[in-house]
Scaffold this motif. Structure first.
Motif, PDB file in Angstrom:
ATOM      1  N   THR A   1       0.837  -1.205   0.000  1.00  0.00           N
ATOM      2  CA  THR A   1       0.000   0.000   0.000  1.00  0.00           C
ATOM      3  C   THR A   1       0.871   1.254   0.000  1.00  0.00           C
ATOM      4  O   THR A   1       1.687   1.446   0.904  1.00  0.00           O
ATOM      5  CB  THR A   1      -1.032   0.054   1.165  1.00  0.00           C
ATOM      6  OG1 THR A   1      -1.136   1.406   1.613  1.00  0.00           O
ATOM      7  CG2 THR A   1      -0.673  -0.806   2.329  1.00  0.00           C
ATOM      8  N   SER A   2       0.688   2.060  -1.044  1.00  0.00           N
ATOM      9  CA  SER A   2       1.542   3.244  -1.117  1.00  0.00           C
ATOM     10  C   SER A   2       1.076   4.321  -0.146  1.00  0.00           C
ATOM     11  O   SER A   2       1.892   5.106   0.334  1.00  0.00           O
ATOM     12  CB  SER A   2       1.666   3.778  -2.542  1.00  0.00           C
ATOM     13  OG  SER A   2       0.480   3.681  -3.240  1.00  0.00           O
TER      14      SER A   2
ATOM     15  N   MET B   1       0.532   6.612  -9.838  1.00  0.00           N
ATOM     16  CA  MET B   1       0.754   5.170  -9.696  1.00  0.00           C
ATOM     17  C   MET B   1       1.235   4.598 -11.016  1.00  0.00           C
ATOM     18  O   MET B   1       0.445   4.117 -11.838  1.00  0.00           O
ATOM     19  CB  MET B   1      -0.535   4.488  -9.301  1.00  0.00           C
ATOM     20  CG  MET B   1      -1.020   4.966  -7.971  1.00  0.00           C
ATOM     21  SD  MET B   1      -2.177   3.830  -7.294  1.00  0.00           S
ATOM     22  CE  MET B   1      -2.638   4.745  -5.860  1.00  0.00           C
TER      23      MET B   1
ATOM     24  N   THR C   1      -7.112   5.164  -8.633  1.00  0.00           N
ATOM     25  CA  THR C   1      -6.970   3.934  -7.855  1.00  0.00           C
ATOM     26  C   THR C   1      -6.646   4.236  -6.398  1.00  0.00           C
ATOM     27  O   THR C   1      -5.788   5.075  -6.119  1.00  0.00           O
ATOM     28  CB  THR C   1      -5.834   3.050  -8.436  1.00  0.00           C
ATOM     29  OG1 THR C   1      -6.050   2.880  -9.833  1.00  0.00           O
ATOM     30  CG2 THR C   1      -5.797   1.687  -7.764  1.00  0.00           C
TER      31      THR C   1
ATOM     32  N   SER D   1      -4.883   3.704  -2.886  1.00  0.00           N
ATOM     33  CA  SER D   1      -3.519   3.192  -2.659  1.00  0.00           C
ATOM     34  C   SER D   1      -3.523   2.057  -1.652  1.00  0.00           C
ATOM     35  O   SER D   1      -2.862   2.129  -0.629  1.00  0.00           O
ATOM     36  CB  SER D   1      -2.603   4.306  -2.177  1.00  0.00           C
ATOM     37  OG  SER D   1      -3.092   5.544  -2.543  1.00  0.00           O
TER      38      SER D   1
ATOM     39  N   PRO E   1      -3.968  -2.529  -1.069  1.00  0.00           N
ATOM     40  CA  PRO E   1      -3.668  -3.762  -1.795  1.00  0.00           C
ATOM     41  C   PRO E   1      -4.731  -4.159  -2.824  1.00  0.00           C
ATOM     42  O   PRO E   1      -5.927  -4.060  -2.569  1.00  0.00           O
ATOM     43  CB  PRO E   1      -3.562  -4.811  -0.682  1.00  0.00           C
ATOM     44  CG  PRO E   1      -3.130  -4.035   0.510  1.00  0.00           C
ATOM     45  CD  PRO E   1      -3.790  -2.707   0.377  1.00  0.00           C
TER      46      PRO E   1
ATOM     47  N   ALA F   1      -5.950  -2.842  -5.315  1.00  0.00           N
ATOM     48  CA  ALA F   1      -6.953  -1.861  -5.751  1.00  0.00           C
ATOM     49  C   ALA F   1      -7.040  -1.795  -7.270  1.00  0.00           C
ATOM     50  O   ALA F   1      -8.122  -1.603  -7.835  1.00  0.00           O
ATOM     51  CB  ALA F   1      -6.618  -0.499  -5.182  1.00  0.00           C
TER      52      ALA F   1
ATOM     53  N   ASP G   1       1.242  -7.142  -6.880  1.00  0.00           N
ATOM     54  CA  ASP G   1       0.910  -5.891  -6.214  1.00  0.00           C
ATOM     55  C   ASP G   1       2.152  -5.313  -5.511  1.00  0.00           C
ATOM     56  O   ASP G   1       2.380  -4.101  -5.483  1.00  0.00           O
ATOM     57  CB  ASP G   1      -0.192  -6.172  -5.194  1.00  0.00           C
ATOM     58  CG  ASP G   1      -0.920  -4.920  -4.767  1.00  0.00           C
ATOM     59  OD1 ASP G   1      -0.580  -3.851  -5.289  1.00  0.00           O
ATOM     60  OD2 ASP G   1      -1.821  -5.007  -3.912  1.00  0.00           O
TER      61      ASP G   1
ATOM     62  N   ARG H   1       4.221  -3.491  -8.024  1.00  0.00           N
ATOM     63  CA  ARG H   1       3.581  -2.247  -8.480  1.00  0.00           C
ATOM     64  C   ARG H   1       3.717  -1.165  -7.420  1.00  0.00           C
ATOM     65  O   ARG H   1       4.021  -0.015  -7.717  1.00  0.00           O
ATOM     66  CB  ARG H   1       2.070  -2.430  -8.692  1.00  0.00           C
ATOM     67  CG  ARG H   1       1.597  -3.593  -9.457  1.00  0.00           C
ATOM     68  CD  ARG H   1       0.194  -3.329  -9.924  1.00  0.00           C
ATOM     69  NE  ARG H   1      -0.835  -3.512  -8.908  1.00  0.00           N
ATOM     70  CZ  ARG H   1      -1.401  -4.673  -8.618  1.00  0.00           C
ATOM     71  NH1 ARG H   1      -0.994  -5.764  -9.221  1.00  0.00           N
ATOM     72  NH2 ARG H   1      -2.370  -4.749  -7.722  1.00  0.00           N
TER      73      ARG H   1
HETATM   74  N1  ASP Z   1      -1.416  -1.534  -4.109  1.00  0.00           N
HETATM   75  C1  ASP Z   1      -1.144  -0.458  -5.003  1.00  0.00           C
HETATM   76  C2  ASP Z   1      -0.687   0.743  -4.211  1.00  0.00           C
HETATM   77  O1  ASP Z   1      -1.058   0.949  -3.086  1.00  0.00           O
HETATM   78  C3  ASP Z   1      -2.306  -0.112  -5.872  1.00  0.00           C
HETATM   79  C4  ASP Z   1      -2.532  -1.229  -6.854  1.00  0.00           C
HETATM   80  O2  ASP Z   1      -1.891  -1.186  -7.933  1.00  0.00           O
HETATM   81  O3  ASP Z   1      -3.304  -2.137  -6.579  1.00  0.00           O
HETATM   82  O4  ASP Z   1       0.087   1.531  -4.696  1.00  0.00           O
END
Ligand code: ASP
Length: 432
Positions: free
Chosen positions: A280-281, A315, A356, A358, A360, A362, A396, A399
């Protein structure tokens, strides 16, 4: 214990990550298996879920706890330290343009790697349980309207990031314009932010334990064979993200900003490992802010404004993934794509990544926005989400790491251009 504290934090976190993989695999391999409801289950993984994962969850809760107070106070103090509201325009404009530009490049890289690896070709969907996406996505106009909170206290308590950013910016600008009379409020926020930073430092001390628990759990439950079911997708995503990080962020730091590259990556290592292990960012934000300020010398005025915005709207890993998944769907459902389709994917994936959450996995739920433009039906989308969701975690993680690295790179660039980068700190031998 002395040896432990002699190690700098990122080394401890990295050690925890490696140990987590080893211990997780050991539990999976030697814990024994049993059959429940016709599927093979791993007893070791169950043990890890009950006894080890809660420590990881506790760590994630601790960092999430800091997000709202940190974003709000760093933004208010960030604007106050700008000294004049006009600076907000130049910092915001630069950050926003770079965010959109890097996201567009990321989708394009996703489309290139998707064309090379052809994920989704020959996938058999017969046994897949469709995962129907809840509800209609709100229209674009409504999304914009929702940025204005009807009740700022509610926005804070529900963690609605864009509304929090909006209200914090207004507060900061108002404090600047009111001037002398608003000084006590400004002083309050400046001192509040110090307190929140202190708590962040404490939470980071437990990061290695949290990371160890999370990675042990991911490896014990998912195993490395998770990758094999979506091998081409995983390969395309990991290589795509690494290419994006090396070319785009590396190019930005080294060629455009003319700053030493190793320092950059070393400086944000803590944030990268936390992003990788928590997925989670937004949750990683407190760590990203600390890394960028303490290790890269980005002044709070930029770090406090550019990073919360980035964690919410920037993102690159996610948009790269959405591009890949669009090609995955096209391959799986035998859809021929024209050049216009590619352009439409790039556009919708960019917009979807901005929206999106931020948290998990998402991005999977943003497929409902991207896939219809190439003629994938709602049922087919549900099928795809159902197919990928069980394997999504390791994807995830990559990413999120990319998303956070992008935020840090853009904040460094904006700081340099605004004259708000302390290069002495940036170039100093990294101590953390
Ligand atoms: N989990 C990623 C984030 O929090 C978002 C995603 O690509 O699902 O940056």
């Amino acid at each position: 214990m002395g040896w432990w504290f002699k190690m700098v934090l990122w080394q401890r976190v990295l050690l925890a990550l490696i140990l987590g993989v080893v211990v997780g695999l050991a539990f999976r391999t030697f814990g024994g298996t049993y059959i429940a409801d016709g599927v093979t289950r791993y007893a070791g993984a169950d043990f890890v879920t009950v006894w080890i994962k809660p420590f990881g969850d506790a760590f994630v809760r601790l960092i999430k706890m800091l997000v709202v107070p940190l974003v709000f106070t760093t933004l208010v103090t960030g604007v106050i330290s700008m000294g004049h509201p006009s600076k907000l325009g130049s910092i915001g404009g630069r950050a926003f343009s770079l965010y959109v530009l890097t996201t567009l490049i990321a989708v394009s890289i996703g489309l290139v790697f998707g064309t090379i690896f052809k994920p989704g070709a020959g996938i058999d969907f017969t046994d897949v349980v469709p995962n129907v996406l809840a509800g209609e996505a709100p229209g674009f106009g409504q999304v914009l309207l929702n940025i204005i909170p009807t009740n700022p206290v509610f926005a804070l308590s529900s963690g609605n990031m864009l509304s929090i950013i909006f209200f914090a910016l207004l507060m900061g600008v108002a404090i600047l314009i009111v001037g002398k009379k608003a000084k006590p409020v400004g002083d309050f926020f400046n001192s509040f932010v110090e307190v929140i930073f202190k708590i962040t430092h404490w939470v980071m001390e437990v990061a290695p334990f949290g990371v160890f628990a999370l990675i042990t759990w991911v490896t014990a439950v998912k195993g490395v064979e998770t990758f094999s079911s979506v091998l081409l997708l995983a390969l395309a995503l990991y290589l795509g993200c690494l290419t994006h990080i090396a070319l785009v962020y590396g190019g930005l730091i080294k060629l455009v900003l003319k700053l030493p590259l190793i320092r950059f990556f070393r400086g944000i290592l803590d944030a990268q490992v936390v992003a990788y292990s928590t997925s989670t960012s937004a949750g990683t934000l407190p760590v990203t802010i600390t890394c960028v300020q303490d290790n890269l010398g980005v002044k709070p005025v930029v770090a406090g404004s550019v990073l919360p915005l980035g964690a919410t709207i920037n993102m690159d890993g996610t948009s790269l993934y959405l591009g890949l998944l669009a090609l995955f769907a096209a391959n799986a459902f035998g859809i021929d794509l024209s050049m216009t389709d590619y352009a439409m994917i790039a556009l919708t994936a960019t917009l979807a990544s901005i929206g999106t959450a931020s948290i998990p996995s998402a991005s999977l739920f943003m497929l409902a926005i991207v896939l219809p433009v190439i003629g994938v039906s709602a049922e087919q989308t549900a099928l795809m989400v159902g197919f990928i969701l069980p394997f999504d975690r390791p994807l995830d993680m990559m990413r999120t790491l990319t998303n956070v690295t992008g935020d840090a790179a853009v904040s460094t660039a904006v700081a340099k251009w605004e004259g708000e980068l302390d290069e002495k700190v940036y170039r100093a031998v990294a101590t953390v």
